[in-house]
Design a protein around this motif. Structure first.
Motif, PDB file in Angstrom:
ATOM      1  N   THR A 279     -15.576  21.883 -27.763  1.00 44.28           N
ATOM      2  CA  THR A 279     -14.324  21.333 -26.518  1.00 44.28           C
ATOM      3  C   THR A 279     -13.253  22.279 -25.939  1.00 44.28           C
ATOM      4  O   THR A 279     -12.957  22.410 -24.765  1.00 44.28           O
ATOM      5  CB  THR A 279     -12.756  19.858 -27.206  1.00 44.28           C
ATOM      6  N   ARG A 280     -13.025  23.100 -26.946  1.00 45.26           N
ATOM      7  CA  ARG A 280     -12.108  24.648 -26.278  1.00 45.26           C
ATOM      8  C   ARG A 280     -12.982  24.978 -24.850  1.00 45.26           C
ATOM      9  O   ARG A 280     -12.686  25.729 -24.128  1.00 45.26           O
ATOM     10  CB  ARG A 280     -12.213  25.465 -27.684  1.00 45.26           C
ATOM     11  N   LYS A 281     -13.980  25.068 -25.444  1.00 47.57           N
ATOM     12  CA  LYS A 281     -15.141  26.261 -24.776  1.00 47.57           C
ATOM     13  C   LYS A 281     -15.606  25.188 -23.220  1.00 47.57           C
ATOM     14  O   LYS A 281     -14.635  25.886 -22.418  1.00 47.57           O
ATOM     15  CB  LYS A 281     -16.653  26.619 -24.542  1.00 47.57           C
ATOM     16  N   VAL A 282     -15.035  24.169 -23.131  1.00 50.78           N
ATOM     17  CA  VAL A 282     -15.493  22.867 -21.609  1.00 50.78           C
ATOM     18  C   VAL A 282     -14.413  23.408 -21.321  1.00 50.78           C
ATOM     19  O   VAL A 282     -13.924  23.020 -19.649  1.00 50.78           O
ATOM     20  CB  VAL A 282     -15.939  21.968 -22.259  1.00 50.78           C
ATOM     21  N   ARG A 283     -13.019  22.483 -21.832  1.00 52.69           N
ATOM     22  CA  ARG A 283     -11.757  22.877 -21.526  1.00 52.69           C
ATOM     23  C   ARG A 283     -11.085  24.236 -21.159  1.00 52.69           C
ATOM     24  O   ARG A 283     -10.803  24.556 -19.709  1.00 52.69           O
ATOM     25  CB  ARG A 283     -10.957  22.193 -22.391  1.00 52.69           C
ATOM     26  N   ILE A 284     -11.984  25.135 -21.573  1.00 47.78           N
ATOM     27  CA  ILE A 284     -10.756  26.486 -21.346  1.00 47.78           C
ATOM     28  C   ILE A 284     -11.701  27.550 -19.539  1.00 47.78           C
ATOM     29  O   ILE A 284     -11.065  27.383 -18.870  1.00 47.78           O
ATOM     30  CB  ILE A 284     -10.587  27.315 -22.027  1.00 47.78           C
ATOM     31  N   LEU A 285     -12.991  27.552 -20.848  1.00 43.84           N
ATOM     32  CA  LEU A 285     -14.033  28.590 -19.441  1.00 43.84           C
ATOM     33  C   LEU A 285     -14.536  27.987 -18.637  1.00 43.84           C
ATOM     34  O   LEU A 285     -14.227  27.718 -16.951  1.00 43.84           O
ATOM     35  CB  LEU A 285     -14.774  28.168 -20.906  1.00 43.84           C
ATOM     36  N   ASN A 286     -15.282  26.442 -19.295  1.00 43.30           N
ATOM     37  CA  ASN A 286     -15.796  25.461 -17.611  1.00 43.30           C
ATOM     38  C   ASN A 286     -14.546  25.228 -17.235  1.00 43.30           C
ATOM     39  O   ASN A 286     -14.329  24.805 -16.001  1.00 43.30           O
ATOM     40  CB  ASN A 286     -16.985  24.593 -18.546  1.00 43.30           C
ATOM     41  N   GLY A 287     -13.794  24.925 -17.841  1.00 44.26           N
ATOM     42  CA  GLY A 287     -12.566  24.076 -17.014  1.00 44.26           C
ATOM     43  C   GLY A 287     -11.607  24.918 -16.022  1.00 44.26           C
ATOM     44  O   GLY A 287     -11.723  24.440 -14.357  1.00 44.26           O
ATOM     45  N   ALA A 288     -11.244  25.700 -16.148  1.00 42.04           N
ATOM     46  CA  ALA A 288     -10.866  27.079 -15.385  1.00 42.04           C
ATOM     47  C   ALA A 288     -11.830  27.268 -14.115  1.00 42.04           C
ATOM     48  O   ALA A 288     -11.153  27.525 -13.516  1.00 42.04           O
ATOM     49  CB  ALA A 288     -10.415  28.672 -16.030  1.00 42.04           C
ATOM     50  N   HIS A 289     -13.015  27.176 -15.207  1.00 38.74           N
ATOM     51  CA  HIS A 289     -14.094  27.357 -13.678  1.00 38.74           C
ATOM     52  C   HIS A 289     -13.264  26.498 -12.296  1.00 38.74           C
ATOM     53  O   HIS A 289     -13.462  26.524 -11.581  1.00 38.74           O
ATOM     54  CB  HIS A 289     -15.425  27.630 -14.038  1.00 38.74           C
ATOM     55  N   THR A 290     -13.681  25.444 -12.962  1.00 38.46           N
ATOM     56  CA  THR A 290     -14.291  24.409 -11.758  1.00 38.46           C
ATOM     57  C   THR A 290     -12.686  23.729 -11.794  1.00 38.46           C
ATOM     58  O   THR A 290     -12.380  23.511 -10.436  1.00 38.46           O
ATOM     59  CB  THR A 290     -14.221  22.815 -12.822  1.00 38.46           C
TER      60      THR A 290
END
Length: 492
Positions: A279-290
């Motif tokens: 969840t941390r990776k999806v929300r922070i890394l991927n979420g920031a990208h998107t």
């Protein structure tokens, strides 16, 4: 320049095969090869890797030509400082192409020192293929190949309990090992391999879900001369990667004792539940990208690095992550902030050119999975819409119009989604556009018009973007949205 092989480099003594690795591509060589090399160097793990080529065409011949040796170049930024490291990876001791020699492949099951199975056969690799049969040499799918190898090991060691294996897939699907185990059990049933084998597998082998994270551009063909100039041997398998590495493995206590990564300094987390880290990776890394892609492209940036280096867009993305996304996550805040700092270091990496257009693919579905949960959780916690995430949402909608200041935008999505937005954007009414998009439950999993003030906020942002552009539009929007923040957030 000397040939790269074990004799020329004085590496003729090989460690025993403890790891069977399905996949010989850039990612596994830059990730698993490096991780276990560090374990060998710092802990005396003494583990050799046998590599299996999972598809008909691959790199096994090139690996064997170099005795399994290759050079890893790692480049990145840590706390603002550029880092470059070079490592000769020497733990691949055997490479097998099951399509060329299936018996050589099956013989790997008989290795007495074998303890771990690791794979990365792409997300599509963990799949059940009904046409695979046990007499194929080899079957087409990775799970089918693995089933035959495990069965061979069971037979060779007469069901000895100590010869079970720890199976650690690295494919980027959630619950990757659970999915793999279910497919293997289906093959055991379909192929009538016997209950004794099934019991041996379930009682003596373990399956571990994982999360892996490292950007690996691979073979640096555009700068290969500069890379070769740093070596005194000829390497045809150079691989380039960022310095960042994260590996989260769901384990039992027994596996934790077998893999003492805590002694290496690598960010390998062996945990009971990996879902918070995912969840941390999806929300922070991927979420920031998107969140950044439509917003930053409309502003005029081309790359991720430009986006975070620019004072306006970089400040905006920083607030998206640190003020809004992190606020919605339940993990330790220091750990979240440290992870986010590392993410921004990765975004600033001057050695990796990450074009925004290349990560614009399927932005609607990505936003729904990566960004929308943070937006809705923020509403739930604070009883108001988040300023920056909501503006990013409006930028996404504006991006899907496909044209900005006379130029075509790199919208890449399914034909039906592109057609739907084309129809919606026939309207010039920002409120009507916002209401139409937010009401599409197939995109978002719910009717977002029911989140009070969200439709109004998105409509306001769309109006300001159209009239004043991204930067001035945001200034006007962020001032006006204060009037909405005092309202109730959700209607029933």
């Amino acid at each position: 320049m000397k040939k790269l092989n074990r004799k020329n480099l004085g590496l003729e003594t090989k460690p025993p095969i403890k790891i069977l690795q399905f996949g010989e591509g850039n990612f596994l060589r830059a990730f698993i090869g490096y991780a276990f090399q560090e374990l060998n160097k710092k802990v005396g793990f003494n583990a050799g890797i046998a590599v299996v080529q999972p598809i008909d065409r691959g790199l096994v011949k090139m690996l064997n030509d170099q005795d399994g040796l290759y050079t890893l170049f790692m480049k990145g930024v840590k706390k603002g400082e550029e880092i470059q490291e070079v490592e000769l990876i020497s733990n691949i001791v055997k490479a097998v192409d099951p399509y060329a020699n299936f018996n050589d492949y099956l013989s790997l099951a008989k290795e007495p020192s074998l303890e771990f199975i690791i794979s990365n056969t792409t997300e599509a690799g963990i799949a059940y293929v009904s046409s695979d049969t046990p007499d194929m040499q080899p079957p087409s799918s990775f799970p089918a190949k693995l089933t035959l190898l495990l069965h061979e090991r069971f037979k060779h060691f007469n069901g000895e309990a100590s010869k079970g294996l720890a199976i650690i897939p690295c494919e980027l699907i959630n619950y990757n090992s659970d999915t793999l185990k279910d497919i293997i059990l289906k093959y055991i049933e379909d192929w009538k391999l016997g209950n004794d084998f099934k019991v041996w597998l379930l009682e003596n082998s373990t399956f571990h879900n994982t999360l892996v994270d490292r950007i690996v551009p691979g073979y640096p063909k555009d700068d290969i001369e500069a890379y070769n100039a740093q070596l005194d041997y000829q390497d045809n398998l150079i691989v380039a990667a960022e310095t960042f590495l994260l590996w989260v493995i769901e384990v039992d206590d027994a596996l934790k004792a077998k893999l003492p990564f805590e002694k290496t300094g690598l960010d390998v987390k062996i945990v009971n539940d990996m879902q918070p880290y995912r969840t941390r990776k999806v929300r922070i890394l991927n979420g920031a990208h998107t969140a950044m892609v439509p917003f930053s492209l409309l502003y005029g940036n081309k790359t991720v690095k430009q986006s975070v280096d620019n004072p306006f867009t970089g400040g905006f993305i920083n607030k998206v992550v640190f003020n809004e996304i992190i606020d919605t996550l339940e993990m330790d805040k220091k750990e979240l902030n440290d992870f986010a700092d590392a993410v921004f270091d990765r975004f600033r990496n001057p050695f990796i050119v990450h074009n925004l257009s290349s990560i614009a693919l399927n932005s609607i579905s990505k936003f729904a999975v990566r960004v929308l949960p943070s937006l809705l959780e923020y509403v739930k916690i604070h009883n108001k819409v988040p300023t920056h995430l909501t503006y990013a949402f409006a930028c996404l909608i504006r991006f899907y119009k496909g044209i900005w200041k006379g130029d075509t935008l790199p919208v890449q999505d399914s034909e039906d989604i592109v057609a739907k937005f084309s129809e919606i954007w026939k309207s010039n009414d920002s409120s009507e556009i916002a209401k139409s998009v937010l009401g599409i439950q197939d995109y978002w999993g719910e009717d977002l018009t029911k989140v009070k003030n969200l439709t109004e906020a998105v409509a306001l942002a769309l109006k300001e973007i159209e009239a004043h552009g991204i930067e001035q539009g945001f200034a006007n929007y962020s001032h006006s949205i204060l009037n909405l923040h005092s309202s109730n957030t959700v209607t029933n």
